[in-house]
Design an enzyme around this catalytic site. Sequence first.
Site, short mmCIF file in Angstrom:
data_model
loop_
_atom_site.label_atom_id
_atom_site.label_comp_id
_atom_site.label_asym_id
_atom_site.label_seq_id
_atom_site.Cartn_x
_atom_site.Cartn_y
_atom_site.Cartn_z
N GLY A 43 16.68 -12.96 87.45
CA GLY A 43 16.46 -14.40 87.41
C GLY A 43 16.71 -14.99 88.78
CD GLN A 103 20.09 -17.95 92.42
OE1 GLN A 103 19.29 -17.91 91.50
NE2 GLN A 103 20.92 -16.95 92.71
CB CYS A 129 25.15 -14.54 90.90
SG CYS A 129 24.20 -15.96 91.49
CG LEU A 130 19.66 -12.04 93.04
CD1 LEU A 130 18.19 -12.43 93.14
CD2 LEU A 130 19.85 -10.59 93.44
CG HIS A 141 23.26 -16.62 85.66
ND1 HIS A 141 24.36 -15.83 85.93
CD2 HIS A 141 22.69 -16.90 86.87
CE1 HIS A 141 24.46 -15.66 87.25
NE2 HIS A 141 23.45 -16.29 87.84
CD GLU A 142 18.74 -17.42 87.00
OE1 GLU A 142 18.76 -18.16 88.00
OE2 GLU A 142 19.24 -16.28 87.00
CG HIS A 187 21.95 -20.70 89.71
ND1 HIS A 187 22.86 -20.63 90.74
CD2 HIS A 187 21.77 -19.42 89.28
CE1 HIS A 187 23.22 -19.37 90.92
NE2 HIS A 187 22.58 -18.60 90.05
ZN ZN Z 1 22.82 -16.59 89.80
#
Ligand code: ZN
Length: 166
Positions: free
Chosen positions: A46, A51, A91-92, A133-134, A137
């Site tokens: 995701g 991000q 998480c990236l 999760h997204e 963000h």
């Molecule tokens: Zn994330």
Amino acid sequence: MALLDVRIFPDPVLREECSPVNGFTGELAQLLDDMKETMYQENGIGLAAPQVGETIRATVVDVSEDGSDLIELVNPVIIASEGQVSSEEGCLSIPDYRDTVVRDALITVEAFDREGTKFTLEAEGILSICIQHEIDHLDGVLFVDRLSRLKRDMFKRWLKKQRKIQ
Ligand code: ZN
């Protein structure tokens, strides 16, 4: 298509409350394409617009193993949820850190596609967790904010150590 730079914690853009998308333009389509390519390149499941430095409510997810199940969610809203599930997340934007987070098990999400068509999606398992999760963000919330106090302290210690290494 172009690969985008993934913003890394504590980049302040990750803490911004993102604005709703109100124009379903070619620019949005381009951003979603670039986000998709970046997510696959980084082996993520995701990626949310903040991000990559864009503070709008748009996210891409694909929890399949072969990149065959891309879902684009613009202005997503969770309208119903049920049960609880805990699982390990990463998480990236916080590379190399993983921990267990408790989330809703089943969710119903309303969102728009890139053309501005509204759709409803029911999700469970990893897809449900990934979408929550997204959406976090988009509100400037990171998965480490959802850890217990003890685990958050562990995260802070880990972070300090990382900074010494770098
Ligand atoms: Zn994330």
